[in-house]
Structure formats: C-alpha cells, structure tokens
Design an enzyme around this catalytic site. Structure first.
Site, PDB file in Angstrom:
ATOM      1  N   GLU A 129       7.868 -23.227  24.687  1.00 57.02           N
ATOM      2  CA  GLU A 129       8.128 -21.779  24.756  1.00 57.02           C
ATOM      3  C   GLU A 129       7.640 -21.128  23.476  1.00 57.02           C
ATOM      4  O   GLU A 129       7.925 -21.619  22.392  1.00 57.02           O
ATOM      5  CB  GLU A 129       9.639 -21.502  24.840  1.00 57.02           C
ATOM      6  CG  GLU A 129      10.303 -22.048  26.060  1.00 57.02           C
ATOM      7  CD  GLU A 129      11.838 -21.928  25.977  1.00 57.02           C
ATOM      8  OE1 GLU A 129      12.354 -21.162  25.129  1.00 57.02           O
ATOM      9  OE2 GLU A 129      12.499 -22.619  26.759  1.00 57.02           O
ATOM     10  N   LYS A 167       7.896 -19.062  20.323  1.00 56.45           N
ATOM     11  CA  LYS A 167       9.105 -18.713  19.568  1.00 56.45           C
ATOM     12  C   LYS A 167       9.001 -17.255  19.152  1.00 56.45           C
ATOM     13  O   LYS A 167       8.289 -16.903  18.222  1.00 56.45           O
ATOM     14  CB  LYS A 167       9.261 -19.614  18.351  1.00 56.45           C
ATOM     15  CG  LYS A 167      10.576 -19.390  17.632  1.00 56.45           C
ATOM     16  CD  LYS A 167      10.832 -20.472  16.598  1.00 56.45           C
ATOM     17  CE  LYS A 167      12.183 -20.269  15.935  1.00 56.45           C
ATOM     18  NZ  LYS A 167      12.238 -19.046  15.131  1.00 56.45           N
ATOM     19  N   ASP A 171       9.680 -13.754  17.543  1.00 49.82           N
ATOM     20  CA  ASP A 171      10.211 -13.424  16.224  1.00 49.82           C
ATOM     21  C   ASP A 171      11.109 -12.192  16.339  1.00 49.82           C
ATOM     22  O   ASP A 171      10.681 -11.064  16.123  1.00 49.82           O
ATOM     23  CB  ASP A 171       9.047 -13.158  15.267  1.00 49.82           C
ATOM     24  CG  ASP A 171       9.447 -13.434  13.831  1.00 49.82           C
ATOM     25  OD1 ASP A 171      10.607 -13.827  13.600  1.00 49.82           O
ATOM     26  OD2 ASP A 171       8.595 -13.245  12.947  1.00 49.82           O
ATOM     27  N   TYR A 177      16.058 -17.263  26.951  1.00 49.08           N
ATOM     28  CA  TYR A 177      15.572 -18.621  26.698  1.00 49.08           C
ATOM     29  C   TYR A 177      16.586 -19.719  27.011  1.00 49.08           C
ATOM     30  O   TYR A 177      16.266 -20.894  26.930  1.00 49.08           O
ATOM     31  CB  TYR A 177      15.000 -18.780  25.293  1.00 49.08           C
ATOM     32  CG  TYR A 177      15.969 -18.592  24.153  1.00 49.08           C
ATOM     33  CD1 TYR A 177      17.016 -19.481  23.928  1.00 49.08           C
ATOM     34  CD2 TYR A 177      15.811 -17.526  23.267  1.00 49.08           C
ATOM     35  CE1 TYR A 177      17.890 -19.318  22.875  1.00 49.08           C
ATOM     36  CE2 TYR A 177      16.677 -17.349  22.209  1.00 49.08           C
ATOM     37  CZ  TYR A 177      17.723 -18.250  22.018  1.00 49.08           C
ATOM     38  OH  TYR A 177      18.583 -18.075  20.988  1.00 49.08           O
ATOM     39  N   LYS A 208       6.448 -24.559  13.589  1.00 44.24           N
ATOM     40  CA  LYS A 208       6.149 -23.240  13.043  1.00 44.24           C
ATOM     41  C   LYS A 208       4.643 -23.004  12.846  1.00 44.24           C
ATOM     42  O   LYS A 208       3.889 -23.927  12.573  1.00 44.24           O
ATOM     43  CB  LYS A 208       6.869 -23.062  11.680  1.00 44.24           C
ATOM     44  CG  LYS A 208       8.376 -23.136  11.763  1.00 44.24           C
ATOM     45  CD  LYS A 208       9.004 -22.085  12.650  1.00 44.24           C
ATOM     46  CE  LYS A 208       9.342 -20.790  11.983  1.00 44.24           C
ATOM     47  NZ  LYS A 208      10.318 -20.804  10.914  1.00 44.24           N
ATOM     48  N   CYS A 267     -15.501   9.310 -10.109  1.00 43.51           N
ATOM     49  CA  CYS A 267     -15.885   8.236  -9.185  1.00 43.51           C
ATOM     50  C   CYS A 267     -16.249   6.964  -9.955  1.00 43.51           C
ATOM     51  O   CYS A 267     -17.078   7.016 -10.863  1.00 43.51           O
ATOM     52  CB  CYS A 267     -17.073   8.701  -8.346  1.00 43.51           C
ATOM     53  SG  CYS A 267     -17.780   7.413  -7.309  1.00 43.51           S
ATOM     54  N   CYS A 303     -20.261   6.554  -9.383  1.00 42.41           N
ATOM     55  CA  CYS A 303     -21.298   7.470  -9.880  1.00 42.41           C
ATOM     56  C   CYS A 303     -20.772   8.449 -10.926  1.00 42.41           C
ATOM     57  O   CYS A 303     -21.528   9.276 -11.430  1.00 42.41           O
ATOM     58  CB  CYS A 303     -21.915   8.246  -8.722  1.00 42.41           C
ATOM     59  SG  CYS A 303     -20.842   9.534  -8.072  1.00 42.41           S
ATOM     60  N   CYS A 342     -15.042  11.196  -3.524  1.00 43.51           N
ATOM     61  CA  CYS A 342     -16.057  11.384  -4.547  1.00 43.51           C
ATOM     62  C   CYS A 342     -16.878  12.602  -4.150  1.00 43.51           C
ATOM     63  O   CYS A 342     -17.293  12.742  -3.002  1.00 43.51           O
ATOM     64  CB  CYS A 342     -16.943  10.148  -4.608  1.00 43.51           C
ATOM     65  SG  CYS A 342     -18.498  10.454  -5.464  1.00 43.51           S
ATOM     66  N   CYS A 387     -24.301   9.759  -5.108  1.00 46.82           N
ATOM     67  CA  CYS A 387     -23.452   8.571  -5.291  1.00 46.82           C
ATOM     68  C   CYS A 387     -24.043   7.365  -4.566  1.00 46.82           C
ATOM     69  O   CYS A 387     -24.248   7.391  -3.356  1.00 46.82           O
ATOM     70  CB  CYS A 387     -22.054   8.849  -4.762  1.00 46.82           C
ATOM     71  SG  CYS A 387     -20.951   7.430  -4.929  1.00 46.82           S
TER      72      CYS A 387
HETATM   73  O1  D41 Z   1      12.006 -17.590  21.206  1.00 43.92           O
HETATM   74  C1  D41 Z   1      12.921 -17.964  20.461  1.00 43.92           C
HETATM   75  N1  D41 Z   1      13.087 -17.348  19.299  1.00 43.92           N
HETATM   76  C2  D41 Z   1      13.822 -19.084  20.823  1.00 43.92           C
HETATM   77  C3  D41 Z   1      14.931 -19.329  20.029  1.00 43.92           C
HETATM   78  C4  D41 Z   1      13.577 -19.879  21.953  1.00 43.92           C
HETATM   79  N2  D41 Z   1      12.522 -19.660  22.751  1.00 43.92           N
HETATM   80  N3  D41 Z   1      14.422 -20.888  22.260  1.00 43.92           N
HETATM   81  C5  D41 Z   1      15.512 -21.146  21.497  1.00 43.92           C
HETATM   82  N4  D41 Z   1      16.327 -22.156  21.876  1.00 43.92           N
HETATM   83  C6  D41 Z   1      17.394 -22.446  21.152  1.00 43.92           C
HETATM   84  C7  D41 Z   1      18.257 -23.561  21.605  1.00 43.92           C
HETATM   85  C8  D41 Z   1      17.423 -24.781  21.869  1.00 43.92           C
HETATM   86  C9  D41 Z   1      19.302 -23.895  20.572  1.00 43.92           C
HETATM   87  C10 D41 Z   1      18.943 -23.156  22.869  1.00 43.92           C
HETATM   88  C11 D41 Z   1      15.818 -20.373  20.353  1.00 43.92           C
HETATM   89  C12 D41 Z   1      16.981 -20.720  19.625  1.00 43.92           C
HETATM   90  N5  D41 Z   1      17.752 -21.744  20.045  1.00 43.92           N
HETATM   91  C13 D41 Z   1      17.440 -20.038  18.438  1.00 43.92           C
HETATM   92  N6  D41 Z   1      17.148 -18.833  18.031  1.00 43.92           N
HETATM   93  C14 D41 Z   1      17.793 -18.578  16.901  1.00 43.92           C
HETATM   94  C15 D41 Z   1      18.521 -19.656  16.552  1.00 43.92           C
HETATM   95  C16 D41 Z   1      18.325 -20.583  17.517  1.00 43.92           C
END
Ligand code: D41
Length: 675
Positions: A117, A119, A121, A229, A318, A412, A415, A430, A436
């Site tokens: 999935e 992640k 932000d 999620y 990450k 400037c 020039c 300028c 220039c």
């Molecule tokens: O998209 C996310 N930020 C995301 C966060 C995600 N797709 N899955 C997540 N799954 C979990 C668990 C596995 C613990 C159910 C999470 C997070 N936790 C999470 N987000 C912030 C702390 C944990």
C-alpha cells in the site's frame, strides 16, 4: 403521520440516498454521474425540506456535515484497540531482513504473500460506526489515547456519515489516513500567501492544521480526503481471510481505498513494487513517503503478533525524504532573460528528494520577507518531484547572531544598470534592457521579430550563435556584421549569409512606432508604441517627456510612464540608440499626425479571411486612417469588414445593424482614402 407528512419523509429519504450516492461517486470513486448543477438542485431541495420540517433532520443527513453549532471538542479518547505504529525499513537489506524474520517465525517454506500500500503522508484516524452511523472520530495520538475530532472529520466528503449497503456488524472501527492532495495544498498555500498569512510547509502539516481547527466550518473549506487502510471489528463476526478482502469490504461500505494497492509474493516482488511506486511518486495526486507491506493472510498476522506496539507482520519501506534542514550560506541575485532579478539561496549542500541540492529559489523580495529569511539561517528545504527546491520555513531557534538581512541590490549584478521595483509588483527588474547581457538574446529576438523590425532569417539559432561567439552584444552590432563574419560561422552558407545581411540592411528605415516597439520597453506593446509615435512624432520627444507628459497619451498610465522614463534614464539604453543611429538606422519621423484621419474615433472589426492582404496589413491601414481595430462586435462598432467564411461576428453585426463591407468594398474604400 398524515399522508403529506409521509410523502415528505419519503422524499427526504430519497434525496439523501441520491445525494449520498452522488457524493460517493464524486469523492470516493472520482467518477461523478451527474453534473454539479443537478447535484446542487437535489441538495437545495433537501435543505429546504429540512428547514420546513425540522423533525425530519438527522445527524447523518448529507446537509449536516458542518454541524449547526457543534465545535470540535478535542476531548481525550481511549482507543478500545490500540492503534499500533509501523516499523521502518530504510534499505532493501532491511526489507529482506523483515521478510526473513517472518518466514523463520512461521517456519514457512513458501514465499509470503504481502499487500503493498502506498504510505500516505497524512494523519492516522480512527472512525467508529454504530449501526452503520458515524458516531466518533479520533486522532491516533500516542496509539493508546487520541483526541475526539468527530465534528471536523464529518466535514470530509470522502468520509461516509453512514455506511453503504447492509450486513455490516453493529460496531465497526475503520482506520485510515486523512491527507490533503497536492493540488488542494498548492491552492490553499496560494490563498494564504495572497492574504499575507503563514503558509504550510507541506501537505501533511496542512492536513494536521486543518484537523486541529476549533471550527468545523474552517475544516470544511480545506481540501481534505480520507483513505481507509484497516478495519477492526470488536465483536464476533465473520472476518474475511485476508487483509486484501477486508479492504474490499471496507470499500463496499463506502470508503475510499488506495487504487495503487497491489499484492506481491515474496520479497523480490515487494522490492519491484517499491521501485515502481517510487517512479510514480511524482505523478500521484497526493504525497506518499513510502510503501507499507502487510502480510496478507489474517491467520498469519495473528500468528506473528506484535512487539512493543508495532505489528511483526507489517513494515514501512521509506522513500528518500523530501524535506531536510540546511543552512543558507548566501543569497545571490540572478537576472533572467526578461530582466527579472531573482534571489537565489546558496545552500550548504543537502541530500533531499533523492538529489544533492545546493541552490533554492527565493522567488522575490516579498517571499523573503514572508519567510523572514536571513543569510546564515537554518531552513527547511523541500524538493518534491521534479520541481525546483524551495525554502519553506526558517528555524528561528537556530538563527546565529551573525545572521544578515537580505537586501535587494540597487544595481544589476550583470550589467550594473539600476534595479527597479515598481510599487505593488513583487518582481524587481534590471532596467538595462537592450544593454544587459542577461537579456541580450531576448532583446535581439524581440528587435528582429515580425511586429518590430521584421528581420527575416534572424531566428533563434543565429541569435544564439552570434551572441555566444561575442559577435553581437547589442542590436546595434547587427549592422556592423560583414559577410566574412557570417560565413566564418558554422553551417552558414554564402547564400544565407547574403540573405541575412540583406534583411538586416532592409531594416534600417523603420517607421517610428515599430522602432519604439522594438526597443522592448516593458509593457510598451504595439498599440502603446503606435500611440506614443503619433502623439510625440519623434523619438527625441518621447525620450525627453516626463511621466506627466507621457500620461497625456491615450492608454499610458502611471506604470507604463514609469517604465518608459526609467528606460530612457539608463545611459546604456541611450548609448545603444546612439549606436543604432551611427550604424545608419533611421526611423522615420511619424507623419501620421499630419495626415487626415477620417476614421478617428471609429472602431472597426475584421472578421473572416482576407485574400488580398493579411489581417495585420488591414489593421495597419485602418489605424493609419485613425480607426481603432477591435476583436469583438458591439453596438458601438462603426463597421465590420467580412472576409471569406466570416462567422458569428458577421451574424452579430447584422443583428445589430452595424455596417458591413465585403473585402472588395473594403479595398475600394482604402483606395479612395489613400494619399
Ligand atoms: O498510508 C498509511 N499512512 C498507512 C499507515 C497505511 N497504508 N497502513 C498502515 N497500517 C498500519 C497498521 C499495519 C498498524 C494497521 C498505517 C499505519 N498502521 C500507521 N499510520 C500511522 C501509524 C501507523
């Protein structure tokens, strides 16, 4: 209940279902089924019925996303099931270790199936549904206790106030991420900056700040979204066998789930998914900071359990960070090809967004003041996708005593001409113009362009070559070029050299307005150049005029007058004009003023294709006779010239009773008026 009351109640229910359905299609599936206008009609009808029948109002009505006077309480909420955190992997090896640990623990011979999935932000939230109705929303907090943000969460259109379908357990807890899409974030920051307010560093902070509002009506105006999620059901009920299937279920209940989600078997497929998602990162409409891998089978998840608040069956791999701290070592000013003087921060090199960055634009002085940046400051640098790195925030706590204010240079850096900043404009420029070096190529291109001196054959390639070889510094140098100079250049044949020289030679006797336009004075376009030429008659008169005198010319306001004065105030510009004169360029004194102007005060419109002359030629002839040439027909139009295949303008002229000339009649008219 009377029949009419029952009918009203039915209609209200019908409207709510229809609106919820449209909302779902629009905000969750991104696939609207009705035009906005139709949606608005349904919504207003429901609002009206609820206003006249308050007894029919319910909390889950789509009109109640912003509660009448509810405020978000931020009261502490204890999570019935703790919200776990996620372990991180920062390298392929760490991910391989994670997979190996899992297989060892499970004594598994076969590769493990994972769900991958993106992640998001944003901020993790927990939503409780009782009998299908949203009853409580909370932040994750420390995982054990968060804050009640129900009133704010209700304003997010992709959060269902009521679950879709039926057959869901009495009590359901859906977890997910609240985030702000990139486009909404840019728009919000732009709006805040326009108001001179503090902007947000990134979409995540913007989402957090929006959820932290006391007033849900403010949150409602912020472009937030929510993506589910995980799901936790606190009572006996049949759970699917996999995480994947449980998310399909959550999706059926009306939640948005991530469309980029996929399955991967074994760690190599996980690593491939990581790389693919990283390549897509910049294109996604929302920010992600990595990819989450989760063991798909719930049975295996249970067997693995968790250690110190993090599941053993999930990990976040990450991506390189898009924000880092670094120090501004200096601020230098660059001059663009249009003369814009732009501050650029020289940074202590820092690795951000996958590359080493040592410069960041500061845009203009307003931006410097808004950020409060000084040389020596430690700042947040942000580089998202391929966009140029930005300075987004100063860390005041780290400001050294030696920090210096940034000052706009008076002259400037390229020039040495004066730098001019017009009040109310963010950009400083300028005033060197033709002189220039930073603006040279652009100035020459403009000088030679069709509407200016129309030097045929002097295209971008030649300009590049001539300037880069140092053969042409100002437009005056064009007239000193010899055939030997040109044939010495790569790819320049004898014939094209002669042609270019002939074209340059032909440009020695321009009419005054073209010459004025060719100078490239800011905001002096074709029309203003013509107005100046016919008002003053000579270049000397324009150069000597003060701002007040210049403003006597139609269309010349204080800003344009200022640009004209500062152009002629620059000794360099005068020198270039003198050099042109010495090189034999002789602009003709404008004689138009002396000619009779039978069409003075009239507005003409040209439409359709003329066969005997170009649009520009026709326009020029009309203007010589004193007419203004406009683009659209109105009651005030004196005459429309209709060429071949004239369309709506002709129809409009006819319906307004405006005089129309065919091309033939127009040519005859011009002939009868030619001197
Ligand atoms: O998209 C996310 N930020 C995301 C966060 C995600 N797709 N899955 C997540 N799954 C979990 C668990 C596995 C613990 C159910 C999470 C997070 N936790 C999470 N987000 C912030 C702390 C944990």
């Amino acid at each position: 209940m009377s029949t009419t009351d029952r009918e009203t109640a039915n209609r209200v229910e019908q409207l709510r279902q229809a609106i919820n359905e449209h909302n779902y299609r629009y905000y969750v599936l991104d696939d609207p089924q009705v035009p906005d206008a139709e949606y608005d009609r349904l919504f207003r009808e429901l609002q009206a019925l609820e206003a006249s029948h308050p007894e029919l109002v319910t909390d889950d009505s789509p009109t109640r996303r912003v509660g009448a006077n509810a405020e978000t309480s931020f009261e502490e909420v204890i999570h019935r099931i703790p919200m776990l955190s996620l372990d991180n992997a920062f390298s392929d090896e760490e991910l391989q270790d994670f997979d190996r640990r899992i297989r060892d623990r499970l004594k598994a011979d076969d590769p493990i199936e994972y769900v991958c999935e993106p992640k998001l932000d944003g901020l993790a939230v927990s939503l409780h549904y009782e009998q299908g109705i949203l009853t409580r929303a909370a932040t994750r907090g420390d995982g054990y206790a968060g804050e009640d943000i129900t009133a704010n969460i209700r304003t997010i259109p992709s959060v269902p106030l009521k679950l879709r379908g039926s057959g869901f357990p009495d009590l359901v807890e859906v977890r997910g991420e609240v985030y702000m899409p990139k486009a909404g974030f840019e728009r919000l920051n732009q709006t805040l900056a326009n108001k001179g307010e503090k902007t947000f560093v990134n979409p995540r902070n913007a989402a957090a700040g929006s959820l932290r509002q006391k007033k849900p009506s403010v949150t409602a105006r912020r472009p937030l979204e929510m993506c589910a999620y995980s799901v936790a059901v606190t009572e006996e009920s049949v759970l699917p066998e996999t995480h994947w299937d449980s998310l399909q279920q959550v999706s059926d209940w009306g939640f948005r789930i991530n469309p980029e989600m996929r399955k991967a078997t074994g760690v190599d497929e996980c690593l491939a998914a990581y790389r693919e998602l990283m390549d897509k990162r910049a294109e996604l409409p929302y920010e992600i900071d990595g990819i989450v891998f989760k063991v798909n089978r719930l049975e295996l998840q249970n067997a693995l359990g968790f250690v110190s608040r993090a599941p053993r069956w999930a990990i976040a791999h990450k991506f390189p960070a898009q924000e880092e701290l670094t120090v501004i070592e200096d601020v230098e000013f660059q001059v663009g090809r249009t003369g814009a003087v732009t501050p650029v921060a020289r940074l202590k090199p820092v690795f951000v967004g996958g590359v080493t960055v040592s410069n960041a634009t500061l845009h203009n002085m307003d931006e410097i003041h808004r950020l409060g940046v000084r040389i020596g400051d430690t700042v947040f640098i942000r580089r998202a996708g391929d966009v140029i790195p930005q300075v987004v925030k100063v860390v005041l706590e780290k400001r050294p005593d030696s920090a210096r204010e940034v000052e706009l240079p008076a002259t400037c850096p390229v020039c040495d001409s004066d730098v001019i900043q017009i009040e109310g404009e963010a950009v400083a420029r300028c005033s060197g113009g033709l002189f220039c070096p930073a603006q040279r190529k652009e100035a020459i291109r403009h000088y030679a362009s069709r509407k200016a001196l129309d030097i045929e054959g002097l295209g971008d390639k030649w300009i590049e070559l001539l300037v880069d070889k140092g053969m042409v510094k100002t437009v005056a140098d064009l007239y000193g070029l010899s055939k030997e100079d040109l044939t010495g250049l790569q790819r320049m044949g004898d014939k094209s050299a002669s042609n270019l020289l002939a074209a340059i030679d032909k440009s020695r006797q321009p009419v005054l307005w073209r010459f004025i336009y060719a100078l490239g004075i800011r905001e002096v376009g074709e029309a203003t150049a013509k107005a100046l030429a016919s008002h003053f008659g000579t270049l000397e008169a324009i150069a000597e005029a003060d701002e007040e005198a210049l403003q006597q010319v139609p269309d010349v306001g204080p800003i344009v007058a200022g640009h004209i004065c500062s152009f002629f105030d620059q000794p360099h510009n005068q020198e270039t004009i003198d050099a042109l004169r010495t090189a034999g360029v002789q602009w003709q004194t404008e004689t138009i003023t002396a000619e009779p102007k039978p069409l003075l005060g009239e507005t003409w419109v040209l439409t359709g294709a003329l066969s005997g002359m170009t649009r520009d030629e026709a326009k020029e002839r009309l203007e010589q006779l004193g007419a203004k040439v406009a683009g659209s027909v109105s009651k005030k139009t004196a005459c429309v010239v209709a060429g071949e295949a004239a369309g709506s303008k002709l129809t409009k002229a006819e319906s307004l009773g405006v005089k129309v000339l065919t091309e033939e009649a127009f040519v005859a008219f011009l002939e009868s008026h030619s001197a």
